[in-house]
Design a protein around this motif. Structure first.
Motif, mmCIF file in Angstrom:
data_model
loop_
_atom_site.group_PDB
_atom_site.id
_atom_site.type_symbol
_atom_site.label_atom_id
_atom_site.label_comp_id
_atom_site.label_asym_id
_atom_site.label_seq_id
_atom_site.Cartn_x
_atom_site.Cartn_y
_atom_site.Cartn_z
ATOM 1 N N HIS A 48 0.845 -1.186 0.000
ATOM 2 C CA HIS A 48 0.000 0.000 0.000
ATOM 3 C C HIS A 48 0.886 1.244 0.000
ATOM 4 C CE1 HIS A 48 -3.057 -2.859 1.880
ATOM 5 N NE2 HIS A 48 -3.598 -2.439 0.752
ATOM 6 N N ARG A 49 0.592 2.146 -0.902
ATOM 7 C CA ARG A 49 1.345 3.398 -0.977
ATOM 8 C C ARG A 49 0.372 4.561 -1.017
ATOM 9 N NH1 ARG A 49 5.817 1.893 -5.682
ATOM 10 N NH2 ARG A 49 6.946 0.298 -4.477
ATOM 11 N N GLY A 50 0.849 5.652 -0.501
ATOM 12 C CA GLY A 50 0.018 6.845 -0.540
ATOM 13 C C GLY A 50 -1.067 6.803 0.518
ATOM 14 N N PRO A 51 -1.960 7.778 0.494
ATOM 15 C CA PRO A 51 -3.038 7.857 1.484
ATOM 16 C C PRO A 51 -4.011 6.682 1.341
ATOM 17 C CG PRO A 51 -3.397 9.425 -0.288
ATOM 18 C CD PRO A 51 -2.024 8.865 -0.495
ATOM 19 N N THR A 52 -4.698 6.400 2.432
ATOM 20 C CA THR A 52 -5.659 5.290 2.451
ATOM 21 C C THR A 52 -6.705 5.445 1.367
ATOM 22 O OG1 THR A 52 -5.362 5.130 4.862
ATOM 23 C CG2 THR A 52 -7.267 4.006 3.930
ATOM 24 N N GLU A 53 -7.085 6.678 1.097
ATOM 25 C CA GLU A 53 -8.134 6.928 0.110
ATOM 26 C C GLU A 53 -7.780 6.391 -1.277
ATOM 27 O OE1 GLU A 53 -6.810 9.167 2.082
ATOM 28 O OE2 GLU A 53 -8.430 9.581 3.503
ATOM 29 N N SER A 54 -6.472 6.163 -1.518
ATOM 30 C CA SER A 54 -6.044 5.682 -2.836
ATOM 31 C C SER A 54 -5.960 4.160 -2.907
ATOM 32 C CB SER A 54 -4.673 6.277 -3.188
ATOM 33 O OG SER A 54 -3.677 5.784 -2.303
ATOM 34 N N TRP A 55 -6.214 3.497 -1.815
ATOM 35 C CA TRP A 55 -6.107 2.045 -1.776
ATOM 36 C C TRP A 55 -7.378 1.389 -2.319
ATOM 37 C CZ3 TRP A 55 -4.067 1.091 3.901
ATOM 38 C CH2 TRP A 55 -2.838 1.715 4.051
ATOM 39 N N THR A 56 -7.209 0.143 -2.762
ATOM 40 C CA THR A 56 -8.379 -0.657 -3.180
ATOM 41 C C THR A 56 -9.017 -1.266 -1.937
ATOM 42 O OG1 THR A 56 -7.382 -1.193 -5.317
ATOM 43 C CG2 THR A 56 -9.155 -2.634 -4.533
ATOM 44 N N ARG A 57 -10.325 -1.086 -1.871
ATOM 45 C CA ARG A 57 -11.062 -1.636 -0.723
ATOM 46 C C ARG A 57 -11.737 -2.933 -1.152
ATOM 47 N NH1 ARG A 57 -14.399 2.081 -0.118
ATOM 48 N NH2 ARG A 57 -16.373 1.057 -0.716
ATOM 49 N N PHE A 58 -11.741 -3.939 -0.230
ATOM 50 C CA PHE A 58 -12.323 -5.236 -0.545
ATOM 51 C C PHE A 58 -13.496 -5.554 0.378
ATOM 52 C CE2 PHE A 58 -7.789 -5.455 -1.590
ATOM 53 C CZ PHE A 58 -7.864 -5.756 -2.945
ATOM 54 N N SER A 59 -14.474 -6.194 -0.195
ATOM 55 C CA SER A 59 -15.630 -6.658 0.579
ATOM 56 C C SER A 59 -15.848 -8.139 0.278
ATOM 57 C CB SER A 59 -16.902 -5.879 0.199
ATOM 58 O OG SER A 59 -16.719 -4.491 0.379
ATOM 59 N N VAL A 60 -15.884 -8.940 1.346
ATOM 60 C CA VAL A 60 -16.225 -10.362 1.191
ATOM 61 C C VAL A 60 -17.712 -10.517 1.479
ATOM 62 C CG1 VAL A 60 -15.817 -12.714 2.012
ATOM 63 C CG2 VAL A 60 -13.906 -11.086 1.866
ATOM 64 N N GLU A 61 -18.399 -11.165 0.582
ATOM 65 C CA GLU A 61 -19.840 -11.341 0.714
ATOM 66 C C GLU A 61 -20.182 -12.831 0.772
ATOM 67 O OE1 GLU A 61 -20.934 -7.325 -1.858
ATOM 68 O OE2 GLU A 61 -21.438 -9.313 -2.652
ATOM 69 N N GLN A 62 -21.152 -13.146 1.598
ATOM 70 C CA GLN A 62 -21.574 -14.535 1.780
ATOM 71 C C GLN A 62 -23.042 -14.681 1.400
ATOM 72 O OE1 GLN A 62 -20.698 -16.195 5.671
ATOM 73 N NE2 GLN A 62 -22.325 -17.720 5.503
#
Length: 336
Positions: free
Chosen positions: A37-51
């Protein structure tokens, strides 16, 4: 099949990968496509696991974050589950990977299964657990009972034999100090009582209150068991450690069962034995209004003139508690 964005454009693959699986959890991971991860959190890819909910066939989110792995816990054993991964880029672009189906493993055999088999009187299930060699045959349930205690109390003779053959300890006691012989005596399972005696169970065993198997057999009121115990040489006037009651005294105090008392008396149980307060079986029978037992004791030599440590005898106790029926009994014998 490649993941597809909600805008219909192909994106870099973010496939779910299955890691460790057991009977209650599944480990999932995925490649983020980023070394770090580089840069501010806002630039990161967010993941959601769904069931997926098997009833509604709709998906619910069970994890949201920036990690690349997640352990789904609290699952049922031997059950199929379906998951999918949603990736959301910093620019809002979102994609779903194909759903992944994975099943939890079978729950390993444990003491719970052993007790379930015994409680259901399921010999086949019991054999399966015992033959696995992975379960302690003396494991206690939440009440402190071993499987052998439960089987002995319920009268499951075949299971008792099977458990003993696989090393069940016949001398183990529960939280109140009762062993499997006491439980079988109280419940009246003569065949099990005999078998446990053959295996080395002893009449001298005592629970936390000092009660012996004969005390519990007397409480249970099962004449064939008591008769066998007498014939087998069981001590008749053994005392508990709380009130110094013998089995005959317990009959006088508890059930008033004249048939049990008669069996004990015929075997020469002491009708004039005294407890720690000087009371005799006759006094205790009077106090508990066991009229038939009072008659039986009197007919078999109970001393009506004996006094307890406070100077009271059977007659005084009958008068003090208004036991008119018993007063008449005593008066009819000219004891007053």
């Amino acid at each position: 099949m490649k993941p597809v964005s909600v805008l219909g454009h192909s994106m870099s693959p973010e496939a779910l990968v299955v890691g460790k699986i057991n009977h209650h959890s599944i480990e999932l991971s995925w490649g983020s496509g980023e070394k770090e991860h580089r840069g501010p959190t806002e630039s990161w890819t967010r993941f959601s696991v769904e069931q997926m909910d098997p009833k509604t066939h709709t998906y619910g989110t069970i994890y949201v974050g920036y990690s690349t792995q997640y352990v789904v816990e609290g699952l049922q054993p031997s059950t199929l589950y379906k998951f999918r991964l949603r990736s959301t880029k910093s620019n809002g672009q979102c994609c779903l990977c194909p759903a992944l189906s994975v099943s939890t493993t079978r729950e390993p055999l444990s003491g719970k299964h052993l007790h379930q088999a015994v409680n259901r009187n399921d010999e086949e299930a019991l054999n399966k657990v015992l033959q696995s060699g992975s379960v302690n045959v003396n494991v206690c349930d939440k009440m402190g009972f071993t499987p052998l205690m439960v089987a002995a109390q319920k009268g499951y003779g075949r299971l008792v034999h099977k458990l003993v053959e696989h090393g069940a300890d016949i001398h183990m006691k529960n939280g109140s100090g009762k062993d499997c012989l006491m439980l079988a005596c109280f419940a009246g399972h003569l065949d099990i009582v005999k078998y446990l005696r053959e295996c080395g169970a002893t009449w001298q065993s005592q629970d936390m209150g000092g009660c012996s198997p004969l005390h519990w057999a007397a409480d249970g009121g099962h004449l064939p068991v008591i008769d066998y115990m007498i014939q087998d040489g069981c001590e008749l006037d053994v005392r508990d450690t709380v009130s110094h009651w013998t089995p005959l005294m317990r009959v006088s105090a508890m059930s008033g069962n004249a048939a049990v008392a008669s069996l004990l008396i015929r075997a020469r149980a002491d009708v004039n034995v005294r407890d720690k307060n000087g009371k005799t079986p006759l006094m205790v029978a009077v106090l508990n209004n066991h009229e038939e037992l009072v008659q039986l004791l009197l007919d078999n030599g109970a001393d009506h003139l004996v006094k307890n440590e406070f100077g009271s005898g059977a007659a005084e106790m009958a008068k003090a508690f208004g036991r008119q029926n018993i007063i008449h009994l005593l008066e009819g014998r000219k004891f007053l």
